[in-house]
Design a protein around this motif. Structure first.
Motif, PDB file in Angstrom:
ATOM      1  N   SER A 105       5.697  13.016  -2.030  1.00  0.00           N
ATOM      2  CA  SER A 105       6.925  13.590  -2.575  1.00  0.00           C
ATOM      3  C   SER A 105       7.735  12.606  -3.416  1.00  0.00           C
ATOM      4  CB  SER A 105       7.788  14.143  -1.439  1.00  0.00           C
ATOM      5  OG  SER A 105       8.994  14.685  -1.915  1.00  0.00           O
ATOM      6  N   TRP A 106       8.250  11.542  -2.803  1.00  0.00           N
ATOM      7  CA  TRP A 106       9.083  10.612  -3.564  1.00  0.00           C
ATOM      8  C   TRP A 106       9.121   9.256  -2.875  1.00  0.00           C
ATOM      9  CZ3 TRP A 106      13.665   8.717  -1.283  1.00  0.00           C
ATOM     10  CH2 TRP A 106      14.120   9.418  -0.152  1.00  0.00           C
ATOM     11  N   GLY A 107       9.904   8.360  -3.406  1.00  0.00           N
ATOM     12  CA  GLY A 107      10.071   7.027  -2.835  1.00  0.00           C
ATOM     13  C   GLY A 107      10.794   6.172  -3.846  1.00  0.00           C
ATOM     14  N   ASP A 108      11.302   5.017  -3.398  1.00  0.00           N
ATOM     15  CA  ASP A 108      11.938   4.065  -4.303  1.00  0.00           C
ATOM     16  C   ASP A 108      10.843   3.185  -4.871  1.00  0.00           C
ATOM     17  OD1 ASP A 108      13.417   2.205  -5.643  1.00  0.00           O
ATOM     18  OD2 ASP A 108      14.740   1.704  -3.969  1.00  0.00           O
ATOM     19  N   LYS A 109      10.380   3.519  -6.088  1.00  0.00           N
ATOM     20  CA  LYS A 109       9.273   2.821  -6.753  1.00  0.00           C
ATOM     21  C   LYS A 109       8.027   2.837  -5.858  1.00  0.00           C
ATOM     22  CE  LYS A 109      12.197   1.799 -10.073  1.00  0.00           C
ATOM     23  NZ  LYS A 109      13.014   0.606 -10.009  1.00  0.00           N
ATOM     24  N   CYS A 110       7.199   1.829  -5.961  1.00  0.00           N
ATOM     25  CA  CYS A 110       5.923   1.883  -5.247  1.00  0.00           C
ATOM     26  C   CYS A 110       5.544   0.545  -4.623  1.00  0.00           C
ATOM     27  CB  CYS A 110       4.795   2.288  -6.192  1.00  0.00           C
ATOM     28  SG  CYS A 110       5.184   3.697  -7.240  1.00  0.00           S
ATOM     29  N   VAL A 166       0.868  -1.182   0.000  1.00  0.00           N
ATOM     30  CA  VAL A 166       0.000   0.000   0.000  1.00  0.00           C
ATOM     31  C   VAL A 166       0.901   1.227   0.000  1.00  0.00           C
ATOM     32  CG1 VAL A 166      -1.817   1.261   1.217  1.00  0.00           C
ATOM     33  CG2 VAL A 166      -1.772  -1.241   1.323  1.00  0.00           C
ATOM     34  N   ASP A 167       0.702   2.123  -1.000  1.00  0.00           N
ATOM     35  CA  ASP A 167       1.668   3.224  -1.161  1.00  0.00           C
ATOM     36  C   ASP A 167       1.115   4.269  -2.132  1.00  0.00           C
ATOM     37  OD1 ASP A 167       4.091   4.573  -0.925  1.00  0.00           O
ATOM     38  OD2 ASP A 167       5.253   3.103  -2.053  1.00  0.00           O
ATOM     39  N   SER A 168       1.744   5.425  -2.143  1.00  0.00           N
ATOM     40  CA  SER A 168       1.520   6.394  -3.209  1.00  0.00           C
ATOM     41  C   SER A 168       2.426   6.001  -4.371  1.00  0.00           C
ATOM     42  CB  SER A 168       1.833   7.802  -2.716  1.00  0.00           C
ATOM     43  OG  SER A 168       3.087   7.834  -2.069  1.00  0.00           O
ATOM     44  N   CYS A 169       2.162   6.569  -5.550  1.00  0.00           N
ATOM     45  CA  CYS A 169       2.960   6.192  -6.719  1.00  0.00           C
ATOM     46  C   CYS A 169       2.989   7.357  -7.702  1.00  0.00           C
ATOM     47  CB  CYS A 169       2.368   4.927  -7.345  1.00  0.00           C
ATOM     48  SG  CYS A 169       3.528   3.990  -8.366  1.00  0.00           S
ATOM     49  N   GLN A 170       3.644   7.181  -8.831  1.00  0.00           N
ATOM     50  CA  GLN A 170       3.808   8.244  -9.811  1.00  0.00           C
ATOM     51  C   GLN A 170       2.459   8.839 -10.215  1.00  0.00           C
ATOM     52  OE1 GLN A 170       6.105   7.114 -13.206  1.00  0.00           O
ATOM     53  NE2 GLN A 170       6.275   9.206 -13.937  1.00  0.00           N
ATOM     54  N   GLY A 171       2.340  10.168 -10.167  1.00  0.00           N
ATOM     55  CA  GLY A 171       1.084  10.848 -10.484  1.00  0.00           C
ATOM     56  C   GLY A 171       0.315  11.251  -9.240  1.00  0.00           C
ATOM     57  N   ASP A 172       0.709  10.700  -8.091  1.00  0.00           N
ATOM     58  CA  ASP A 172       0.096  11.096  -6.811  1.00  0.00           C
ATOM     59  C   ASP A 172       0.838  12.278  -6.188  1.00  0.00           C
ATOM     60  OD1 ASP A 172      -1.879   9.046  -6.723  1.00  0.00           O
ATOM     61  OD2 ASP A 172      -0.367   7.617  -6.016  1.00  0.00           O
ATOM     62  N   SER A 173       2.023  12.574  -6.694  1.00  0.00           N
ATOM     63  CA  SER A 173       2.876  13.617  -6.123  1.00  0.00           C
ATOM     64  C   SER A 173       2.122  14.911  -5.883  1.00  0.00           C
ATOM     65  CB  SER A 173       4.027  13.926  -7.083  1.00  0.00           C
ATOM     66  OG  SER A 173       4.928  12.870  -7.088  1.00  0.00           O
ATOM     67  N   GLY A 174       2.411  15.557  -4.770  1.00  0.00           N
ATOM     68  CA  GLY A 174       1.779  16.829  -4.438  1.00  0.00           C
ATOM     69  C   GLY A 174       0.442  16.680  -3.747  1.00  0.00           C
TER      70      GLY A 174
HETATM   71  C1  4AZ Z   1       6.823   9.479  -8.370  1.00  0.00           C
HETATM   72  O1  4AZ Z   1       7.523   8.965  -9.242  1.00  0.00           O
HETATM   73  C2  4AZ Z   1       6.665   8.789  -7.068  1.00  0.00           C
HETATM   74  N1  4AZ Z   1       6.023   5.406  -3.447  1.00  0.00           N
HETATM   75  C3  4AZ Z   1       5.774   9.275  -6.126  1.00  0.00           C
HETATM   76  C4  4AZ Z   1       5.612   8.617  -4.917  1.00  0.00           C
HETATM   77  C5  4AZ Z   1       6.354   7.488  -4.647  1.00  0.00           C
HETATM   78  C6  4AZ Z   1       7.241   6.987  -5.580  1.00  0.00           C
HETATM   79  C7  4AZ Z   1       7.394   7.646  -6.792  1.00  0.00           C
HETATM   80  C8  4AZ Z   1       6.170   6.800  -3.322  1.00  0.00           C
HETATM   81  O2  4AZ Z   1       6.270  10.558  -8.565  1.00  0.00           O
END
Ligand code: 4AZ
Length: 249
Positions: free
Chosen positions: A213-218, A187-195
């Motif tokens: 903000s960021w993370g190592d993949k999802c 369970v995590d945020s991922c690309q496109g969820d930023s902000g």
């Molecule tokens: C991204 O690429 C990104 N798992 C956002 C959030 C997370 C990883 C990557 C967190 O915008």
């Protein structure tokens, strides 16, 4: 959102879709990031979501990106203010926050409805292990495109020292960030969820404790999502956004 569920109408009324198109082009606006409505004319988003020379708009009160919801409000961004200490390295993003000023008249931009409301700003730190909510139209799997429907998931606030251990994120983690999620993954945020928002409930109000903000993949084991630490950047204000139930009869 990796491992999330569909958001019911009006459940995340501060969620914003930040959309951009190349300046002066006839192309359509496309979703690039999430954001959080904190005042009628103010939206918080991640600093890395701000790209120069682009027209920006925000969509509020919407669940589906493809269909035009009758509840949605589309507003132009007048100005994007990036944090003065925003910094991006190969490992991490620091002070990853920006303020968007929306176009409007007499201090009114977004109109408050059942589907559009402001989130409260944080007034301090919350305890490790607390369960909070993330939401967005981002990817549901590492290799997949974003979701058409707004999704949400519950995540736990992770101890800062724990998340700075070498098998997790090590010393790239600083006080402008915190980790949330599930160390076992899934369970995590991922690309496109930023902000977009990480909100925690405090005295029945939803407080925007972090921004994706960021993370190592999802969704990977020992690689939780990293969030911009809201309390680092705002002055506390009194705020209420709890559901008010009107009783009839
Ligand atoms: C991204 O690429 C990104 N798992 C956002 C959030 C997370 C990883 C990557 C967190 O915008």
């Amino acid at each position: 959102i990796f491992g999330g569920l569909k958001v019911p109408p009006g459940a995340v009324p501060w969620q914003v879709s930040l959309q951009v198109k190349p300046k002066n082009s006839r192309q359509r606006f496309t979703h690039t990031c999430g954001g959080v409505l904190i005042e009628s004319c103010s939206v918080l988003t991640a600093g890395h979501c701000i790209q120069s020379m682009k027209d920006m708009q925000v969509v509020l009160g919407s669940l589906s990106l493809n269909d035009e919801d009758p509840t949605e409000q589309v507003i132009n961004v007048q100005e994007a203010i990036l944090h003065e200490n925003y910094r991006e390295t190969a490992q991490a993003v620091y002070n990853d926050i920006a303020l968007l000023r929306l176009e409007g008249t007499d201090g009114v931009c977004a109109n408050e409805t059942q589907f559009v409301k402001t989130a409260c700003l944080p007034d301090g730190q919350l305890p490790d292990g607390m369960e909070c909510k993330i939401s967005g139209w981002g990817s549901t799997e590492e290799s997949k495109a974003g979701s058409n429907h707004l999704l949400e998931a519950n995540v736990m606030l992770i101890n800062q020292e724990k998340c700075a251990e070498t098998d997790i994120y090590g010393s790239v983690l600083d006080d402008t960030m915190f980790c949330a999620g599930h160390l076992k993954g899934g369970v995590d945020s991922c690309q496109g969820d930023s902000g977009g928002p990480l909100t925690c409930e405090q005295n029945t109000n939803s407080v925007v404790y972090g921004l994706v903000s960021w993370g190592d993949k999802c969704g990977r084991k020992n690689k939780p999502g990293v969030y911009t630490r809201g309390s680092n950047f705002v002055r506390p204000l009194t705020c209420e956004n709890e559901d008010t139930h009107v009783l009839h009869g």
